[in-house]
Write a protein that holds these residues in place. Structure first.
Motif, PDB file in Angstrom:
ATOM      1  N   GLY A 185       0.787  -1.223   0.000  1.00 55.02           N
ATOM      2  CA  GLY A 185       0.000   0.000   0.000  1.00 55.02           C
ATOM      3  C   GLY A 185       0.817   1.269   0.000  1.00 55.02           C
ATOM      4  O   GLY A 185       0.303   2.346  -0.336  1.00 55.02           O
ATOM      5  N   ASP A 186       2.093   1.184   0.370  1.00 53.01           N
ATOM      6  CA  ASP A 186       2.965   2.353   0.369  1.00 53.01           C
ATOM      7  C   ASP A 186       3.839   2.414  -0.891  1.00 53.01           C
ATOM      8  O   ASP A 186       4.812   3.159  -0.926  1.00 53.01           O
ATOM      9  N   GLY A 187       3.474   1.598  -1.889  1.00 47.51           N
ATOM     10  CA  GLY A 187       4.289   1.569  -3.103  1.00 47.51           C
ATOM     11  C   GLY A 187       3.430   1.520  -4.353  1.00 47.51           C
ATOM     12  O   GLY A 187       2.680   2.458  -4.639  1.00 47.51           O
ATOM     13  N   LEU A 188       3.490   0.425  -5.086  1.00 48.49           N
ATOM     14  CA  LEU A 188       2.716   0.296  -6.315  1.00 48.49           C
ATOM     15  C   LEU A 188       1.224   0.217  -6.028  1.00 48.49           C
ATOM     16  O   LEU A 188       0.397   0.576  -6.874  1.00 48.49           O
ATOM     17  N   ALA A 189       0.864  -0.270  -4.847  1.00 49.19           N
ATOM     18  CA  ALA A 189      -0.500  -0.162  -4.302  1.00 49.19           C
ATOM     19  C   ALA A 189      -1.585  -0.748  -5.189  1.00 49.19           C
ATOM     20  O   ALA A 189      -2.655  -0.161  -5.367  1.00 49.19           O
ATOM     21  N   LEU A 190      -1.334  -1.929  -5.751  1.00 49.80           N
ATOM     22  CA  LEU A 190      -2.369  -2.641  -6.470  1.00 49.80           C
ATOM     23  C   LEU A 190      -3.163  -3.497  -5.472  1.00 49.80           C
ATOM     24  O   LEU A 190      -2.581  -4.240  -4.689  1.00 49.80           O
ATOM     25  N   SER A 191      -4.461  -3.399  -5.502  1.00 45.96           N
ATOM     26  CA  SER A 191      -5.285  -4.225  -4.632  1.00 45.96           C
ATOM     27  C   SER A 191      -5.127  -5.696  -5.011  1.00 45.96           C
ATOM     28  O   SER A 191      -5.051  -6.042  -6.196  1.00 45.96           O
ATOM     29  N   LYS A 192      -5.094  -6.578  -4.003  1.00 44.36           N
ATOM     30  CA  LYS A 192      -5.026  -8.011  -4.296  1.00 44.36           C
ATOM     31  C   LYS A 192      -6.265  -8.485  -5.043  1.00 44.36           C
ATOM     32  O   LYS A 192      -6.227  -9.511  -5.726  1.00 44.36           O
ATOM     33  N   ARG A 193      -7.352  -7.736  -4.941  1.00 47.56           N
ATOM     34  CA  ARG A 193      -8.550  -8.060  -5.717  1.00 47.56           C
ATOM     35  C   ARG A 193      -8.362  -7.724  -7.187  1.00 47.56           C
ATOM     36  O   ARG A 193      -9.180  -8.128  -8.031  1.00 47.56           O
ATOM     37  N   ARG A 194      -7.297  -6.972  -7.494  1.00 47.62           N
ATOM     38  CA  ARG A 194      -6.993  -6.601  -8.883  1.00 47.62           C
ATOM     39  C   ARG A 194      -5.814  -7.386  -9.447  1.00 47.62           C
ATOM     40  O   ARG A 194      -5.317  -7.071 -10.520  1.00 47.62           O
ATOM     41  N   ILE A 195      -5.354  -8.380  -8.694  1.00 44.10           N
ATOM     42  CA  ILE A 195      -4.262  -9.239  -9.138  1.00 44.10           C
ATOM     43  C   ILE A 195      -4.823 -10.646  -9.310  1.00 44.10           C
ATOM     44  O   ILE A 195      -5.451 -11.181  -8.400  1.00 44.10           O
ATOM     45  N   THR A 196      -4.618 -11.235 -10.468  1.00 44.64           N
ATOM     46  CA  THR A 196      -5.127 -12.583 -10.732  1.00 44.64           C
ATOM     47  C   THR A 196      -3.990 -13.487 -11.185  1.00 44.64           C
ATOM     48  O   THR A 196      -3.265 -13.166 -12.132  1.00 44.64           O
ATOM     49  N   LEU A 197      -3.853 -14.611 -10.493  1.00 38.43           N
ATOM     50  CA  LEU A 197      -2.890 -15.621 -10.910  1.00 38.43           C
ATOM     51  C   LEU A 197      -3.625 -16.705 -11.676  1.00 38.43           C
ATOM     52  O   LEU A 197      -4.631 -17.242 -11.205  1.00 38.43           O
ATOM     53  N   SER A 198      -3.123 -17.027 -12.861  1.00 38.28           N
ATOM     54  CA  SER A 198      -3.702 -18.072 -13.685  1.00 38.28           C
ATOM     55  C   SER A 198      -2.797 -19.293 -13.671  1.00 38.28           C
ATOM     56  O   SER A 198      -1.598 -19.189 -13.940  1.00 38.28           O
ATOM     57  N   THR A 199      -3.370 -20.441 -13.347  1.00 42.29           N
ATOM     58  CA  THR A 199      -2.600 -21.681 -13.320  1.00 42.29           C
ATOM     59  C   THR A 199      -3.256 -22.730 -14.211  1.00 42.29           C
ATOM     60  O   THR A 199      -4.479 -22.777 -14.350  1.00 42.29           O
ATOM     61  N   SER A 200      -2.425 -23.585 -14.782  1.00 45.09           N
ATOM     62  CA  SER A 200      -2.933 -24.700 -15.577  1.00 45.09           C
ATOM     63  C   SER A 200      -3.354 -25.867 -14.699  1.00 45.09           C
ATOM     64  O   SER A 200      -3.873 -26.862 -15.200  1.00 45.09           O
ATOM     65  N   GLY A 201      -3.114 -25.736 -13.383  1.00 44.47           N
ATOM     66  CA  GLY A 201      -3.598 -26.770 -12.477  1.00 44.47           C
ATOM     67  C   GLY A 201      -2.536 -27.460 -11.664  1.00 44.47           C
ATOM     68  O   GLY A 201      -2.540 -28.689 -11.554  1.00 44.47           O
ATOM     69  N   VAL A 202      -1.628 -26.681 -11.067  1.00 47.88           N
ATOM     70  CA  VAL A 202      -0.627 -27.249 -10.162  1.00 47.88           C
ATOM     71  C   VAL A 202      -1.318 -27.420  -8.810  1.00 47.88           C
ATOM     72  O   VAL A 202      -1.207 -26.580  -7.914  1.00 47.88           O
TER      73      VAL A 202
END
Length: 401
Positions: A224-241
């Motif tokens: 929050g004191d830097g790039l400040a991207l909400s975790k709700r705005r970050i999505t990790l895509s996996t093929s299924g590990v």
């Protein structure tokens, strides 16, 4: 369609420097503190100096130590002598007719690497948001049969600094720092104050096979004191590990996307070979157990539409049945062709009928509009071709486009 403009940046590989400076841009707080200590900052000043540099690097996006006005001149000179604030090097920048931007980036050579590795990063602007698709590996091990990235062998994992560096480089190029001027050709940039509102780990590589570096990078991105991207705005895509999915939810707490593409093991074994190790039943259970799963924190299931392969109405009904009880959103992705692929995109009428079945079952199922197809920047098209092309060959190819 007119050819996409290609900006080529001198791709000559310089002679190995006698003592190459290391960049501080992209480091975590802990790594930044280590670097400052190694640079001679006294122990009692370290926390203060980390906070100062953190703000300059991640809030203001400065690229020169001399601009750090609340840091003493002596320390600025001291840091400048041994460190830089450089981002990954841009080899080429392509801009699609729809405003999508793709950067081919050169990373620092590491260890016994014969040459510096390269990755691709894509920025997708919309009227009210901007999504940055970043890479976590150079190449990929998963060999998904419909994915161009899967045809490039894995070179190595990206370090956390190299993952964060993609975000910083993109913010540089589109003027996404406070007071920064946007590009002269700023077509279709969002009207919002922030030009990068969302980050998706959907570029080159399987992010859960680089868990620790990706996690550290997202900690920097969401600070929050830097790039400040909400975790709700970050999505990790996996093929299924499968074993790493609950761990990611517990430790990183971002949104999750599953690269699904089939509803039965026989077909998914072909399309997404990791399914042979972690079959669909195990994957679905990991999704049901994902920490924090709720209607407000739905899992996105990605489903690429392949003509005559997985696009029947029977498959649509099987998909609805498979996801029963999981708060979910289903992204239907028209297949994005790439050279020598054996697959074709489903007809639009077929995609619409498929979507109707899913919608009637109560799932949001937007059909993802292909973006950046003319510069091979769309989903499944990323591949750092320059690994096997010289600068002159790339330049020649651009001239023929």
């Amino acid at each position: 369609m007119t050819a996409a403009p290609l900006v080529e940046i001198d791709a000559q590989i310089p002679a190995e420097p006698a003592a190459e400076k290391r960049s501080l841009a992209g480091l975590t707080r802990a790594r930044l503190k280590e670097a400052l200590a190694a640079g001679g900052v006294p122990e009692k000043q370290l926390n203060m100096r980390v906070n100062q540099l953190w703000s300059w690097i991640y809030v203001r996006g400065i690229t020169r130590f001399e601009d750090m006005t609340d840091v003493s001149k002596d320390l600025r000179r001291q840091l400048d002598a041994i460190y830089t604030l450089d981002r990954p090097e841009i080899i080429s920048e392509q801009i699609s007719v729809d405003g999508t931007r793709k950067w081919l980036l050169r990373l620092a050579k590491r260890g016994h690497e014969a040459r510096p590795p390269e990755v691709e990063t894509v920025y997708i602007p919309e009227s009210d948001r901007g999504t940055l698709c970043i890479s976590s590996q150079v190449g990929c091990t998963l060999t998904c049969s419909f994915c161009h990235t899967g045809t490039q062998r894995l070179v190595r994992n990206l370090e956390a600094q190299e993952i964060v560096g993609q975000i910083m480089l993109a913010r540089d190029r589109i003027g996404d720092w406070p007071g920064a001027k946007g590009p002269d050709d700023g077509r279709l940039l969002p009207a919002s104050e922030r030009k990068i509102t969302n980050v998706v780990l959907m570029g080159m590589g399987e992010p859960l096979y680089n868990f620790d570096n990706v996690k550290a990078a997202m900690e920097v991105a969401s600070d929050g004191d830097g790039l400040a991207l909400s975790k709700r705005r970050i999505t990790l895509s996996t093929s299924g590990v499968v074993p790493e999915i609950p761990r990611w939810g517990e430790e990183a707490d971002t949104m999750l996307a599953i690269s699904l593409h089939a509803t039965n093991d026989a077909l998914r074994d072909e399309l997404v070979p990791i399914n042979r190790k972690y079959p669909i039943a195990e994957l679905m259970q990991a999704c049901r157990d994902y920490p924090g799963l709720s209607n407000a924190r739905r899992i996105t299931f990605e489903y690429v539409m392949l003509k005559g392969v997985n696009d029947s109405l029977a498959e649509a009904r099987a998909l609805v049945k498979l996801l029963a009880g999981i708060p979910a959103k289903i992204n239907l992705i028209p297949f994005n062709p790439w050279p020598n692929t054996r697959y074709e995109c489903s007809d639009w009428e077929t995609i619409e009928r498929f979507a109707e079945v899913v919608n009637r079952a109560g799932y949001a199922s937007p059909v993802r509009t292909p973006r950046g197809r003319d510069i091979l920047a769309a989903c499944g098209q990323l591949r750092s071709e320059s690994l096997r092309l010289s600068a002159s060959e790339r330049r020649s190819g651009a001239e023929k486009a």
